[in-house]
Scaffold this motif. Structure first.
Motif, PDB file in Angstrom:
ATOM      1  N   ASN A   1      11.781  -2.815  -0.314  1.00 45.30           N
ATOM      2  CA  ASN A   1      11.448  -3.943  -1.174  1.00 45.30           C
ATOM      3  C   ASN A   1      11.757  -5.223  -0.393  1.00 45.30           C
ATOM      4  OD1 ASN A   1      12.370  -6.162  -3.153  1.00 45.30           O
ATOM      5  ND2 ASN A   1      11.246  -4.752  -4.480  1.00 45.30           N
ATOM      6  N   ALA A   2      10.742  -5.999  -0.059  1.00 45.38           N
ATOM      7  CA  ALA A   2      10.900  -7.172   0.803  1.00 45.38           C
ATOM      8  C   ALA A   2      11.899  -8.183   0.240  1.00 45.38           C
ATOM      9  CB  ALA A   2       9.545  -7.838   1.022  1.00 45.38           C
ATOM     10  N   GLU A   3      11.810  -8.430  -1.063  1.00 45.54           N
ATOM     11  CA  GLU A   3      12.705  -9.407  -1.695  1.00 45.54           C
ATOM     12  C   GLU A   3      14.161  -8.947  -1.617  1.00 45.54           C
ATOM     13  OE1 GLU A   3      13.664 -11.319  -6.088  1.00 45.54           O
ATOM     14  OE2 GLU A   3      11.778 -10.215  -5.792  1.00 45.54           O
ATOM     15  N   LEU A   4      14.391  -7.654  -1.901  1.00 48.65           N
ATOM     16  CA  LEU A   4      15.750  -7.119  -1.879  1.00 48.65           C
ATOM     17  C   LEU A   4      16.312  -7.087  -0.451  1.00 48.65           C
ATOM     18  CD1 LEU A   4      18.042  -5.995  -3.540  1.00 48.65           C
ATOM     19  CD2 LEU A   4      16.960  -3.744  -3.460  1.00 48.65           C
ATOM     20  N   ILE A   5      15.459  -6.798   0.509  1.00 43.27           N
ATOM     21  CA  ILE A   5      15.900  -6.781   1.909  1.00 43.27           C
ATOM     22  C   ILE A   5      16.396  -8.165   2.323  1.00 43.27           C
ATOM     23  CG2 ILE A   5      15.094  -6.585   4.314  1.00 43.27           C
ATOM     24  CD1 ILE A   5      13.275  -4.303   3.370  1.00 43.27           C
ATOM     25  N   GLN A   6      15.680  -9.202   1.908  1.00 45.27           N
ATOM     26  CA  GLN A   6      16.095 -10.567   2.244  1.00 45.27           C
ATOM     27  C   GLN A   6      17.429 -10.910   1.606  1.00 45.27           C
ATOM     28  OE1 GLN A   6      14.711 -12.592   4.537  1.00 45.27           O
ATOM     29  NE2 GLN A   6      13.400 -10.801   4.906  1.00 45.27           N
ATOM     30  N   ARG A   7      17.656 -10.433   0.400  1.00 48.63           N
ATOM     31  CA  ARG A   7      18.935 -10.688  -0.289  1.00 48.63           C
ATOM     32  C   ARG A   7      20.074  -9.931   0.398  1.00 48.63           C
ATOM     33  NH1 ARG A   7      18.030  -9.436  -6.502  1.00 48.63           N
ATOM     34  NH2 ARG A   7      20.296  -9.731  -6.470  1.00 48.63           N
ATOM     35  N   VAL A   8      19.793  -8.677   0.764  1.00 51.44           N
ATOM     36  CA  VAL A   8      20.815  -7.847   1.411  1.00 51.44           C
ATOM     37  C   VAL A   8      21.201  -8.424   2.766  1.00 51.44           C
ATOM     38  CG1 VAL A   8      21.154  -5.604   2.545  1.00 51.44           C
ATOM     39  CG2 VAL A   8      20.282  -5.692   0.219  1.00 51.44           C
ATOM     40  N   LYS A   9      20.218  -8.965   3.495  1.00 49.90           N
ATOM     41  CA  LYS A   9      20.471  -9.518   4.829  1.00 49.90           C
ATOM     42  C   LYS A   9      21.474 -10.674   4.812  1.00 49.90           C
ATOM     43  CE  LYS A   9      16.253  -8.451   7.438  1.00 49.90           C
ATOM     44  NZ  LYS A   9      15.055  -9.051   8.068  1.00 49.90           N
TER      45      LYS A   9
ATOM     46  N   MET B   1      13.009  -4.230 -10.287  1.00 47.69           N
ATOM     47  CA  MET B   1      13.957  -4.113  -9.170  1.00 47.69           C
ATOM     48  C   MET B   1      14.261  -2.633  -8.896  1.00 47.69           C
ATOM     49  SD  MET B   1      15.672  -5.930  -6.992  1.00 47.69           S
ATOM     50  CE  MET B   1      15.672  -7.579  -7.690  1.00 47.69           C
ATOM     51  N   PRO B   2      14.166  -2.192  -7.623  1.00 50.03           N
ATOM     52  CA  PRO B   2      14.412  -0.775  -7.315  1.00 50.03           C
ATOM     53  C   PRO B   2      15.860  -0.380  -7.563  1.00 50.03           C
ATOM     54  CG  PRO B   2      14.219  -2.054  -5.302  1.00 50.03           C
ATOM     55  CD  PRO B   2      13.827  -2.961  -6.420  1.00 50.03           C
ATOM     56  N   THR B   3      16.055   0.920  -7.760  1.00 50.43           N
ATOM     57  CA  THR B   3      17.403   1.443  -7.973  1.00 50.43           C
ATOM     58  C   THR B   3      18.191   1.406  -6.660  1.00 50.43           C
ATOM     59  OG1 THR B   3      16.570   2.910  -9.679  1.00 50.43           O
ATOM     60  CG2 THR B   3      18.738   3.435  -8.740  1.00 50.43           C
ATOM     61  N   ILE B   4      19.439   0.927  -6.752  1.00 43.23           N
ATOM     62  CA  ILE B   4      20.313   0.857  -5.569  1.00 43.23           C
ATOM     63  C   ILE B   4      21.416   1.893  -5.714  1.00 43.23           C
ATOM     64  CG2 ILE B   4      21.937  -0.582  -4.267  1.00 43.23           C
ATOM     65  CD1 ILE B   4      20.400  -3.033  -5.215  1.00 43.23           C
ATOM     66  N   THR B   5      21.598   2.705  -4.671  1.00 43.43           N
ATOM     67  CA  THR B   5      22.717   3.652  -4.657  1.00 43.43           C
ATOM     68  C   THR B   5      23.589   3.353  -3.441  1.00 43.43           C
ATOM     69  OG1 THR B   5      21.431   5.281  -3.406  1.00 43.43           O
ATOM     70  CG2 THR B   5      21.415   5.480  -5.807  1.00 43.43           C
ATOM     71  N   THR B   6      24.861   3.647  -3.571  1.00 43.14           N
ATOM     72  CA  THR B   6      25.808   3.370  -2.486  1.00 43.14           C
ATOM     73  C   THR B   6      26.597   4.630  -2.139  1.00 43.14           C
ATOM     74  OG1 THR B   6      27.503   2.652  -4.064  1.00 43.14           O
ATOM     75  CG2 THR B   6      26.096   0.938  -3.113  1.00 43.14           C
ATOM     76  N   LYS B   7      27.155   4.616  -0.947  1.00 45.15           N
ATOM     77  CA  LYS B   7      27.921   5.766  -0.486  1.00 45.15           C
ATOM     78  C   LYS B   7      28.969   5.292   0.519  1.00 45.15           C
ATOM     79  CE  LYS B   7      27.145  10.247   1.770  1.00 45.15           C
ATOM     80  NZ  LYS B   7      26.104  11.110   2.420  1.00 45.15           N
ATOM     81  N   LEU B   8      30.203   5.755   0.354  1.00 44.20           N
ATOM     82  CA  LEU B   8      31.253   5.441   1.323  1.00 44.20           C
ATOM     83  C   LEU B   8      31.045   6.313   2.552  1.00 44.20           C
ATOM     84  CD1 LEU B   8      34.351   5.272  -1.057  1.00 44.20           C
ATOM     85  CD2 LEU B   8      33.141   3.353  -0.042  1.00 44.20           C
ATOM     86  N   ILE B   9      30.955   5.687   3.722  1.00 42.56           N
ATOM     87  CA  ILE B   9      30.704   6.428   4.955  1.00 42.56           C
ATOM     88  C   ILE B   9      31.677   6.000   6.041  1.00 42.56           C
ATOM     89  CG2 ILE B   9      28.233   6.686   4.480  1.00 42.56           C
ATOM     90  CD1 ILE B   9      27.798   4.417   6.587  1.00 42.56           C
ATOM     91  N   ARG B  10      31.695   6.746   7.122  1.00 50.53           N
ATOM     92  CA  ARG B  10      32.418   6.349   8.329  1.00 50.53           C
ATOM     93  C   ARG B  10      31.383   6.223   9.440  1.00 50.53           C
ATOM     94  NH1 ARG B  10      37.750   6.276  10.126  1.00 50.53           N
ATOM     95  NH2 ARG B  10      38.414   6.928   8.071  1.00 50.53           N
TER      96      ARG B  10
ATOM     97  N   ARG C   1      32.649   2.149   6.143  1.00 49.53           N
ATOM     98  CA  ARG C   1      31.570   1.266   5.718  1.00 49.53           C
ATOM     99  C   ARG C   1      31.016   1.722   4.361  1.00 49.53           C
ATOM    100  NH1 ARG C   1      30.786  -3.135   8.976  1.00 49.53           N
ATOM    101  NH2 ARG C   1      28.526  -3.085   8.698  1.00 49.53           N
ATOM    102  N   ILE C   2      30.220   0.864   3.751  1.00 41.17           N
ATOM    103  CA  ILE C   2      29.524   1.200   2.513  1.00 41.17           C
ATOM    104  C   ILE C   2      28.032   1.205   2.829  1.00 41.17           C
ATOM    105  CG2 ILE C   2      28.991   0.500   0.145  1.00 41.17           C
ATOM    106  CD1 ILE C   2      31.706  -0.958   0.115  1.00 41.17           C
ATOM    107  N   ALA C   3      27.397   2.365   2.661  1.00 44.36           N
ATOM    108  CA  ALA C   3      25.956   2.475   2.896  1.00 44.36           C
ATOM    109  C   ALA C   3      25.210   2.129   1.612  1.00 44.36           C
ATOM    110  CB  ALA C   3      25.603   3.883   3.357  1.00 44.36           C
ATOM    111  N   ILE C   4      24.108   1.393   1.754  1.00 41.44           N
ATOM    112  CA  ILE C   4      23.300   0.979   0.606  1.00 41.44           C
ATOM    113  C   ILE C   4      21.895   1.573   0.756  1.00 41.44           C
ATOM    114  CG2 ILE C   4      22.485  -0.985  -0.752  1.00 41.44           C
ATOM    115  CD1 ILE C   4      24.533  -2.705   0.796  1.00 41.44           C
ATOM    116  N   TYR C   5      21.457   2.301  -0.260  1.00 36.79           N
ATOM    117  CA  TYR C   5      20.146   2.943  -0.232  1.00 36.79           C
ATOM    118  C   TYR C   5      19.263   2.388  -1.357  1.00 36.79           C
ATOM    119  CZ  TYR C   5      22.676   6.405   2.595  1.00 36.79           C
ATOM    120  OH  TYR C   5      23.436   7.017   3.551  1.00 36.79           O
ATOM    121  N   PHE C   6      18.017   2.073  -1.027  1.00 34.86           N
ATOM    122  CA  PHE C   6      17.042   1.656  -2.049  1.00 34.86           C
ATOM    123  C   PHE C   6      15.640   1.776  -1.454  1.00 34.86           C
ATOM    124  CE2 PHE C   6      18.660  -2.107   0.150  1.00 34.86           C
ATOM    125  CZ  PHE C   6      17.498  -2.724   0.614  1.00 34.86           C
ATOM    126  N   GLU C   7      14.655   1.865  -2.341  1.00 36.75           N
ATOM    127  CA  GLU C   7      13.263   1.921  -1.883  1.00 36.75           C
ATOM    128  C   GLU C   7      12.893   0.589  -1.236  1.00 36.75           C
ATOM    129  OE1 GLU C   7      10.550   3.036  -4.921  1.00 36.75           O
ATOM    130  OE2 GLU C   7      11.668   4.841  -5.488  1.00 36.75           O
TER     131      GLU C   7
END
Length: 345
Positions: A24-32, A1-10, A16-22
């Motif tokens: 990954n089709a499986e992770l994108i489906q989960r995030v959606k 599983m790729p590393t997930i990083t987050t950042k508080l943004i406006r 909002r909370i921004a989510i960054y990761f390489e």
């Protein structure tokens, strides 16, 4: 599983909370599947609402100002409250000051100077691609805080403001407005959207309306305690009056003209964009239309029909005529009369 990083943004004025990761089709489906999730091609990141549940989900701990900073923010809030600033302004200004003092949490408030404001603008606002309007809010908050709470060496007048963006308001054609307003079969939804356009209302003004604010004898709508704590009146369309009467008979509102699921409570302002979104989908309009576009369209259509700019200023509740003058740049009445030299070739 790729590393997930987050950042508080406006993002567009919203926290909002921004989510960054390489990729990954499986992770994108989960995030959606996450509620309120959106993709930003500008940020190249997924982002979702900044709330307690999402902070717990992604184990986010927010940086806070120092103890002194928190104390100063409370003093600032009390000052704003005593001056009878609106709830929204108090929240906006105190959040802006909180962001600024958090950035300098390791520095005594008494030692903050003009250079620190420049540093904050460069290292936080610009670095995070925050809007000029947000930067302007920060400047307003800092200027008011240091001039009212702090008797300080900081030179208030030298705090620079961002160069204002010359953005034109987004406007729909009358044909597009007609499609949007007529597509809903739900009478409440149809009436709400129609009232926003026919009276040039802001969303908050719509949900704050009460039946007593509709004066059918004088054919006016009274808008109480609007932006800037001002009351104003706008003309009531006979067509809207008939629609309101039909709506009133069916829904029988108690306290507010448009009530939520619980009687006596106002309709949730956050649900209004969904009402518009449903209408846009039904009529096939793919433009990123917001409810405020209806207000812009109201003003522009009035101008195109010959209404004096001074009256439009009063109807919209603008303090300055300069704010209203922007609609002269999107009105097509005069532009359409100009003949292109291409036609003579």
């Amino acid at each position: 599983m790729p590393t997930i990083t987050t950042k508080l943004i406006r993002y567009k004025g919203e926290k909002r909370i921004a989510i960054y990761f390489e990729k990954n089709a499986e992770l994108i489906q989960r995030v959606k599947k996450l509620e309120g999730i959106r993709w930003s091609s500008t940020l190249k990141a997924w982002h979702l609402p900044d709330n307690e549940a999402n902070r717990i989900r992604f184990k986010i701990v927010e940086n806070l100002p120092s103890a002194e900073g928190l104390q100063q923010i409370e003093l600032f809030k009390k000052y704003l409250l005593s001056k009878r600033y609106s709830e929204n302004t108090i929240k906006t200004y105190s959040e802006a000051l909180k962001s600024f003092l958090t950035f300098f949490r390791d520095k005594k408030v008494s030692e903050i100077d003009n250079q620190d404001v420049i540093t904050y603008n460069n290292e936080f606002v610009l670095k995070n691609n925050l809007s000029s309007s947000y930067q302007n809010q920060i400047v307003n908050a800092i200027k008011l805080y240091f001039s009212s709470i702090q008797d300080r060496k900081i030179e208030i007048e030298k705090i620079h403001r961002p160069k204002s963006e010359k953005k034109l308001p987004n406007v729909l054609s009358k044909e597009e407005v007609k499609l949007i307003l007529e597509v809903h079969s739900n009478l409440k939804h149809k009436t709400m959207l129609s009232l926003i356009y026919s009276c040039g209302l802001r969303c908050g003004e719509l949900v704050a309306l009460k039946p007593i604010h509709i004066d059918s004898k004088r054919n006016i709508v009274l808008i109480k305690n609007a932006k800037g704590r001002k009351d104003r009146i706008v003309p009531l369309s006979p067509k809207i009056l008939e629609m309101l009467r039909e709506y009133y008979k069916l829904y029988k509102p108690i306290t507010y003209l448009f009530e939520g699921q619980n009687a006596g409570t106002p309709y949730d302002e956050r649900s209004l964009p969904q009402v518009l979104k449903q209408a846009l989908k039904k009529v096939g309009i793919t433009k990123p239309v917001t409810l405020h576009w209806l207000r812009h369209s109201y003003a522009t259509h009035l101008l195109e029909s010959g209404t004096d700019l001074r009256y439009i200023q009063e109807l919209l509740g603008h303090n300055s005529s300069k704010t209203t003058e922007i609609y002269t740049h999107v009105s097509t009445k005069s532009i359409q009369q100009i003949k292109s030299p291409f036609d003579d070739l």
